[in-house]
Write a protein that holds these residues in place. Structure first.
Motif, PDB file in Angstrom:
ATOM      1  N   ARG A 107      14.727  -1.981  -2.680  1.00 33.38           N
ATOM      2  CA  ARG A 107      16.103  -2.468  -2.939  1.00 33.38           C
ATOM      3  C   ARG A 107      17.029  -1.307  -2.663  1.00 33.38           C
ATOM      4  O   ARG A 107      17.968  -1.740  -2.211  1.00 33.38           O
ATOM      5  CB  ARG A 107      16.043  -3.205  -4.366  1.00 33.38           C
ATOM      6  N   ARG A 108      16.665  -0.291  -3.065  1.00 27.25           N
ATOM      7  CA  ARG A 108      17.890   0.902  -2.997  1.00 27.25           C
ATOM      8  C   ARG A 108      17.905   1.237  -1.608  1.00 27.25           C
ATOM      9  O   ARG A 108      19.109   1.431  -1.025  1.00 27.25           O
ATOM     10  CB  ARG A 108      17.265   2.051  -4.097  1.00 27.25           C
ATOM     11  N   PHE A 109      16.901   1.508  -0.892  1.00 19.38           N
ATOM     12  CA  PHE A 109      16.895   2.296   0.439  1.00 19.38           C
ATOM     13  C   PHE A 109      16.616   1.193   1.628  1.00 19.38           C
ATOM     14  O   PHE A 109      16.917   1.628   2.726  1.00 19.38           O
ATOM     15  CB  PHE A 109      15.775   3.388   0.519  1.00 19.38           C
ATOM     16  N   GLY A 110      16.303  -0.077   1.375  1.00 20.92           N
ATOM     17  CA  GLY A 110      15.928  -1.023   2.410  1.00 20.92           C
ATOM     18  C   GLY A 110      14.478  -0.802   2.814  1.00 20.92           C
ATOM     19  O   GLY A 110      13.999   0.170   2.912  1.00 20.92           O
TER      20      GLY A 110
ATOM     21  N   ARG B 236      13.384  -1.308   6.122  1.00 19.70           N
ATOM     22  CA  ARG B 236      13.136  -0.484   7.155  1.00 19.70           C
ATOM     23  C   ARG B 236      12.938   1.142   6.764  1.00 19.70           C
ATOM     24  O   ARG B 236      11.999   1.556   7.488  1.00 19.70           O
ATOM     25  CB  ARG B 236      14.150  -0.614   8.125  1.00 19.70           C
ATOM     26  N   ASN B 237      13.886   1.521   6.129  1.00 16.34           N
ATOM     27  CA  ASN B 237      13.886   3.014   5.908  1.00 16.34           C
ATOM     28  C   ASN B 237      12.855   3.280   4.957  1.00 16.34           C
ATOM     29  O   ASN B 237      12.174   4.505   5.166  1.00 16.34           O
ATOM     30  CB  ASN B 237      15.335   3.087   4.908  1.00 16.34           C
ATOM     31  N   VAL B 238      12.222   2.609   4.144  1.00 12.71           N
ATOM     32  CA  VAL B 238      10.911   2.759   3.454  1.00 12.71           C
ATOM     33  C   VAL B 238       9.716   2.921   4.274  1.00 12.71           C
ATOM     34  O   VAL B 238       8.922   3.760   4.302  1.00 12.71           O
ATOM     35  CB  VAL B 238      10.769   1.957   2.280  1.00 12.71           C
ATOM     36  N   GLN B 239       9.797   1.840   5.305  1.00 20.95           N
ATOM     37  CA  GLN B 239       8.758   1.766   6.248  1.00 20.95           C
ATOM     38  C   GLN B 239       8.658   3.034   7.047  1.00 20.95           C
ATOM     39  O   GLN B 239       7.695   3.670   7.229  1.00 20.95           O
ATOM     40  CB  GLN B 239       8.997   0.576   7.309  1.00 20.95           C
ATOM     41  N   LYS B 240       9.996   3.510   7.505  1.00 21.94           N
ATOM     42  CA  LYS B 240       9.891   4.693   8.367  1.00 21.94           C
ATOM     43  C   LYS B 240       9.661   5.991   7.713  1.00 21.94           C
ATOM     44  O   LYS B 240       8.630   6.865   8.284  1.00 21.94           O
ATOM     45  CB  LYS B 240      11.461   4.994   8.956  1.00 21.94           C
ATOM     46  N   PHE B 241       9.956   6.100   6.561  1.00 24.77           N
ATOM     47  CA  PHE B 241       9.736   7.253   5.632  1.00 24.77           C
ATOM     48  C   PHE B 241       8.006   7.190   5.153  1.00 24.77           C
ATOM     49  O   PHE B 241       7.417   8.368   5.267  1.00 24.77           O
ATOM     50  CB  PHE B 241      10.286   7.225   4.344  1.00 24.77           C
ATOM     51  N   ALA B 242       7.421   6.086   5.193  1.00 32.12           N
ATOM     52  CA  ALA B 242       6.113   6.075   4.911  1.00 32.12           C
ATOM     53  C   ALA B 242       5.065   6.670   6.189  1.00 32.12           C
ATOM     54  O   ALA B 242       4.051   7.320   5.879  1.00 32.12           O
ATOM     55  CB  ALA B 242       5.722   4.582   4.537  1.00 32.12           C
TER      56      ALA B 242
END
Length: 513
Positions: free
Chosen positions: A358-361, A363-369
């Protein structure tokens, strides 16, 4: 109309007068979901229970002829066999469930898994290990059918809640599996007072963890045979009609509830969200290949390949001798490390994953992962360097292990995104699931099992080839000292970075107004 009523209307914002009310969320069918998750739980347990000891098991068969560097070739074949067989059969399991019903197809899986986990533990040569592992994959191929059941016992108001629980189920199973494999393998050596005098456990040192994993699968099948309801619309409708016909032929009495217009409660909880049976025939495969599904599966393919490669390399590096570039851990220590990390990872997902998304979205979590996979692979040469310098796993080695496992927690988030987080939001800001998108993309409900089977097959194909490729690259790198024995990490780093780039293809969230 009173003055107070007029003032109330005037003070009410116009959007509150005209906006349609949000649909009330249907309560989840908890017991049916529990049974489905219990069946799904058998997959990560049986898939990961062998990781702490499989490399030593391979060496014990004599297939490597004493050359430890060849372990990767043979261990990779065994690890790939599970997912290769699953990939070959998962689509057919889905088709069978569309024709014969979800319940009978789901019940076959735990039975087969329990039998062939026992044969795996009783194996004493390499090829019997391969055959047993293949058969485990065959009977695990029906795992995609359980997702069809989840789609049929939920509706648009609660389906996201149901699929949001799936990562925890996998995390818990993949935590229990390595713990069983590490702590219970070689029990005569690890627990001499309890098992040391039993000849059987000297002859079959890896039977105990396999037997416990098989027992878990068997118990899940037993519970499912008692409580699981049929959800395929056509099969459930036929059962309802049969029961209604049987009730209508009975003599009317005060105790005959069905004759007074009440439905049989036995299937009510399942049928409440199931539409009338679809008379359309399952469409051909080409009708399932719609663009949103294909794009999702492409990202899923890179994720599954990279993730499986990292999973295979971890116990392989841990079990390899320090002189050859590994850490020299035994199965007990490997299982302990993997188990502790699994517990921490499960707590992280349960406590923080939703907040992070919820905080970062999504797509951003997916890319960081995906970036985290690259970090994990980059740190392996440093593990080897510090272990060889100290001649043991010292503080620097364990510090790097902690960093790697911390990064790996975000890798679990990647599966959370792909299994349930399609990048769009509803009016509640609720992230929907990619699995839900696949369900919605099915041309009709008659193709639900086949669509889920196709999605499961993509992941299974990647998981079937990744272990052989990763472990073989590891052995080749050591035998020929390619890039100082680190070529495998460089190649897989390139794959991880490619997956990172492709993750940018995920659709951006739709703006809400």
């Amino acid at each position: 109309m009173s003055t107070h009523d007029q003032n109330s209307i005037e003070e009410t914002p116009s959007h509150e007068l005209h906006d349609p009310p949000k649909p009330k969320r249907t309560p989840l069918p908890r017991f049916q979901l529990f049974i489905v998750f219990l069946i799904q739980f058998a997959e990560p347990v049986t898939a990961t229970v062998i990781y702490p000891f499989i490399n030593q098991f391979v060496r014990d068969t004599g297939i490597t002829r004493g050359d430890e560097r060849k372990t990767g070739y043979y261990a990779g074949v065994i690890e790939s066999a599970f997912f290769f067989a699953e990939a070959l059969t998962v689509f057919q399991w889905g088709r069978m469930s569309d024709k014969f019903g979800r319940r009978p197809v789901l019940l076959l899986g735990p039975l087969g898994l329990s039998i062939f986990m026992l044969t795996f533990g009783l194996s004493n040569n390499f090829w019997s290990l391969v055959v047993s592992r293949c058969m485990q994959g065959v009977f695990n191929g029906n795992i995609g059918v359980s997702k069809s059941v989840m789609g049929e016992i939920t509706d648009s108001t609660n389906i996201a809640d149901a699929f949001a629980l799936m990562p925890l189920n996998w995390s818990f199973g993949s935590t229990i599996g390595p713990i069983l494999g590490g702590l219970l393998s070689q029990p005569a050596k690890t627990w001499p007072d309890l098992f040391g005098k039993i000849l059987f456990f000297h002859q079959y040192p890896y039977f105990l963890p396999c037997a416990i994993a098989g027992l878990i699968a068997g118990v899940s099948g037993l519970i499912a045979s008692i409580g699981l309801k049929e959800t395929l619309p056509s099969a459930a409708s036929q059962e309802k009609k049969r029961r209604a016909a049987a009730a209508s032929s009975a003599t009317p009495s005060a105790t005959t509830g069905l004759l007074s217009g009440h439905d049989d409660p036995g299937y009510a909880a399942v049928e409440v969200n199931v539409p009338e049976p679809n008379t359309e025939a399952p469409p051909p495969l080409r009708k399932l290949l719609v663009r949103p599904v294909l794009m999702t599966l492409l990202v899923h393919a890179f994720l599954a390949f990279t993730d499986m490669s990292v999973q295979v390399l971890q116990p392989l590096v841990y079990s390899t001798s320090i002189s050859l570039g590994g850490l020299g851990f035994d199965p007990y220590h490997i299982g302990s490390i993997m188990g502790i990390w699994g517990v921490v990872n499960a707590v992280f997902q349960l406590t923080f994953l939703g907040r992070v998304i919820r905080r970062f979205g999504a797509r951003n979590v997916q890319k960081f992962a995906m970036l985290s996979y690259a970090i994990v692979l980059t740190l392996y040469p440093f593990l080897s360097f510090f272990a060889q310098r100290a001649g043991k796993a010292d503080g620097f080695v364990y510090a790097i292990i902690v960093v790697q496992l911390t990064c790996a927690m975000s890798n679990s988030a990647a599966y959370g995104m792909l299994d349930h987080c399609v990048q769009r939001q509803d009016t509640d800001g609720y992230t929907a699931a990619i699995q839900i998108l696949i369900l919605e993309a099915a041309p009709n409900r008659a193709s639900l099992g086949a669509t889920n089977g196709m999605a499961q097959a993509v992941g299974s194909v990647m998981r079937s080839i990744a272990p052989s490729i990763a472990s073989s690259l590891f052995s080749v790198s050591l035998q020929h000292q390619l890039a100082g024995g680190n070529m495998v990490f460089l190649v897989l780093l390139g794959v991880a970075l490619t997956g990172l780039r492709i993750s940018f293809l995920l659709p951006a969230p739709k703006s809400t107004s």
